[in-house]
Enzyme design. Structure first.
Site, PDB file in Angstrom:
ATOM      1  N   VAL A  14       0.850  -1.158   0.001  1.00 44.32           N
ATOM      2  CA  VAL A  14       0.057   0.140  -0.037  1.00 44.32           C
ATOM      3  C   VAL A  14       0.716   1.213   0.021  1.00 44.32           C
ATOM      4  O   VAL A  14       0.575   2.150  -0.678  1.00 44.32           O
ATOM      5  CB  VAL A  14      -0.885  -0.055   1.347  1.00 44.32           C
ATOM      6  CG1 VAL A  14      -1.698   1.401   1.212  1.00 44.32           C
ATOM      7  CG2 VAL A  14      -1.821  -1.185   1.035  1.00 44.32           C
ATOM      8  N   ILE A 136     -13.231   2.017  -1.677  1.00 43.15           N
ATOM      9  CA  ILE A 136     -14.855   2.582  -1.568  1.00 43.15           C
ATOM     10  C   ILE A 136     -14.588   3.451  -0.697  1.00 43.15           C
ATOM     11  O   ILE A 136     -14.363   3.083   0.551  1.00 43.15           O
ATOM     12  CB  ILE A 136     -15.608   1.434  -1.359  1.00 43.15           C
ATOM     13  CG1 ILE A 136     -15.485   0.035  -2.359  1.00 43.15           C
ATOM     14  CG2 ILE A 136     -17.047   1.857  -1.482  1.00 43.15           C
ATOM     15  CD1 ILE A 136     -16.328  -1.219  -1.943  1.00 43.15           C
ATOM     16  N   LYS A 205     -14.329  -4.601  10.147  1.00 43.75           N
ATOM     17  CA  LYS A 205     -14.789  -3.310   9.073  1.00 43.75           C
ATOM     18  C   LYS A 205     -16.554  -2.943   9.622  1.00 43.75           C
ATOM     19  O   LYS A 205     -16.777  -1.910   9.688  1.00 43.75           O
ATOM     20  CB  LYS A 205     -14.660  -3.902   7.759  1.00 43.75           C
ATOM     21  CG  LYS A 205     -13.138  -4.043   7.376  1.00 43.75           C
ATOM     22  CD  LYS A 205     -13.037  -4.767   6.154  1.00 43.75           C
ATOM     23  CE  LYS A 205     -11.650  -4.682   5.846  1.00 43.75           C
ATOM     24  NZ  LYS A 205     -11.519  -5.966   4.597  1.00 43.75           N
TER      25      LYS A 205
END
Ligand code: HSE
Length: 436
Positions: A14, A136, A205
């Protein structure tokens, strides 16, 4: 104005994405933020691997505290993961008055309340868009875009690894173990896939989204978590015959008795848009009283999708760092003194529909005895599928879809059904949500 100086903790995939996207879209990002963004120091214990990622674009140090203490650095990106050293470093960065951007769902789910309290005391921003569903922008949507709504429920496919495995099981009729091995070979699943396949990552999450949707503290410790390891291909097939798909959903709902917070394999109607989310993709469906159903779809992991969320947070930091902390968007969307400790309901109290698979003796009265037990618990049958017994066999599979009922009533009914001499094995139970 000089670019804002950013320190990066953890130079992995990342981190590489953050460098690439910042570099490629530098001008656009600066036009949006009103200021440049520059990663001026990177900390990683593995200098050789870090150099492959950083490619000379910033100095690399092995001591993360050197980044945290650097007076020129205003923002620290935490991409280490886990809740050990990452927690220490995030709290140390906050104590130094640095804003923090993190992609660490485990950290926010388990220690979010403590981290937000520390950040509030120090007046710094903690941003975590990348922690839920990767690229998202679901945190932004829940916290800001849907702010007019009373959010009623959220249901998300928020773990790409398990969604990939379930897609493979459905498409190719594979057993779980075989599909997992494939996912590992293709790099979708980690060597130790526990967090993904046991539903823990999805629960992290879901807990974060629940807190933001309902204005409650992050309550990962109260989440009910079931993974996909016990799922059999035959149930995926039977579900299909009845017009359903099985997905690992993270679900959180507001009810008059409290909040439901659960992760488990779930039958959903095949004609819902979210049911067609296949492979490693993520999707989150949110129901708000004003807007109705909304659906957010995209990549939940990967270098650039996750970097997209990390950089969006960096831009937010640039925009809001000079704003009085009391006037910034609150960490959990609701004003701190209006966060309510609403109870997360025990699983026995939740209400949902069920898919049951029973192996039963193929003889007179079996169905009657089962429906009698369900009726005694006030459980209404929605659909029933009896497979023809194979030639020479005196047993058959019986599939029952129930209407909504309380979980504890269903568990009691299952216990009684399993005691019948004509029930030839454990009853398989999978929850079902219409998502309407
Ligand atoms: N391992 C996660 C997934 C991505 O498979 O979706 C990071 O949370």
């Amino acid at each position: 104005m000089n670019p804002i100086q950013v320190g990066l903790l953890g130079a992995g995939t990342v981190g590489g994405g953050v460098f690439t996207v910042l570099n490629r879209n530098q001008e656009e990002i600066e036009r949006r933020a009103g200021r440049g963004i520059e990663i001026s120091m990177v900390a990683d214990l593995d200098a050789k691997r870090a150099q492959e990622i950083v490619k000379g674009r910033a100095p690399i140090v092995s001591d993360a505290y050197a980044v945290i203490r650097d007076p020129n650095i205003e923002v620290v990106i935490e991409l280490i993961g886990g809740y050990g050293i990452a927690k220490e470093l995030v709290l140390a960065a906050i104590a130094q008055g640095k804003h923090v951007v993190t992609a660490n769902k485990a950290l926010i789910a388990v220690h979010g309340n403590e981290i937000f309290a520390a950040a509030r005391d120090r007046g710094v921003i903690v941003a975590f868009e990348a922690a839920v569903a990767g690229g998202i922008p679901i945190i932004k949507a829940l916290r800001e875009g849907l702010t007019a709504n009373r959010i009623e429920w959220i249901a998300g496919i928020i773990n790409g690894t398990t969604n990939f495995i379930l897609s493979e099981m459905r498409d190719k009729g594979l057993d779980f173990d075989v599909a997992l091995k494939q996912a590992q070979e293709l790099g979708y699943a980690e060597a130790d896939p526990t967090f993904d396949i046991e539903g823990i990552d999805a629960a992290h999450k879901a807990s974060i989204m629940s807190a933001i949707a309902f204005g409650v503290p992050v309550q990962f410790d109260k989440a009910h978590i079931e993974g996909i390891t016990q799922l059999a291909p035959i149930d995926i097939r039977y579900a299909e015959e009845l017009g359903y798909r099985i997905k690992l959903l993270g679900i959180t709902k507001r009810t008059s008795h409290g909040i439901e917070l659960r992760v488990h394999p779930t039958l959903i109607p095949a004609n819902r848009l979210i049911a067609s989310v296949e492979g490693a993709m993520n999707a989150v469906q949110v129901f708000g009283d004003a807007v109705g159903t909304t659906l957010y779809y995209g990549k939940g992991a990967g270098a650039e999708p996750t970097a997209s969320a990390v950089i969006a947070d960096l831009v937010d930091v640039v925009r809001y760092q000079s704003v009085d902390p009391d006037k910034r968007v609150p960490y959990l969307a609701f004003q701190e003194d209006r966060v309510i400790n609403t109870v997360v309901m025990p699983m026995g109290e939740i209400t949902t529909s069920y898919y049951l698979r029973l192996k039963v003796a193929d003889q007179t009265g079996v169905l009657a005895s089962i429906t009698k037990i369900l009726a005694e618990q006030d459980i209404s049958i929605d659909a029933l599928l009896q497979k023809e017994a194979l030639q020479g066999q005196s047993q058959t599979d019986l599939i029952i879809l129930s209407h909504q009922t309380q979980e504890k009533k269903m568990l009691l009914a299952i216990e009684k059904i399993e005691q019948l001499s004509t029930t030839l094995g454990p009853v398989i139970k999978i929850r079902l949500e219409e998502l309407s």
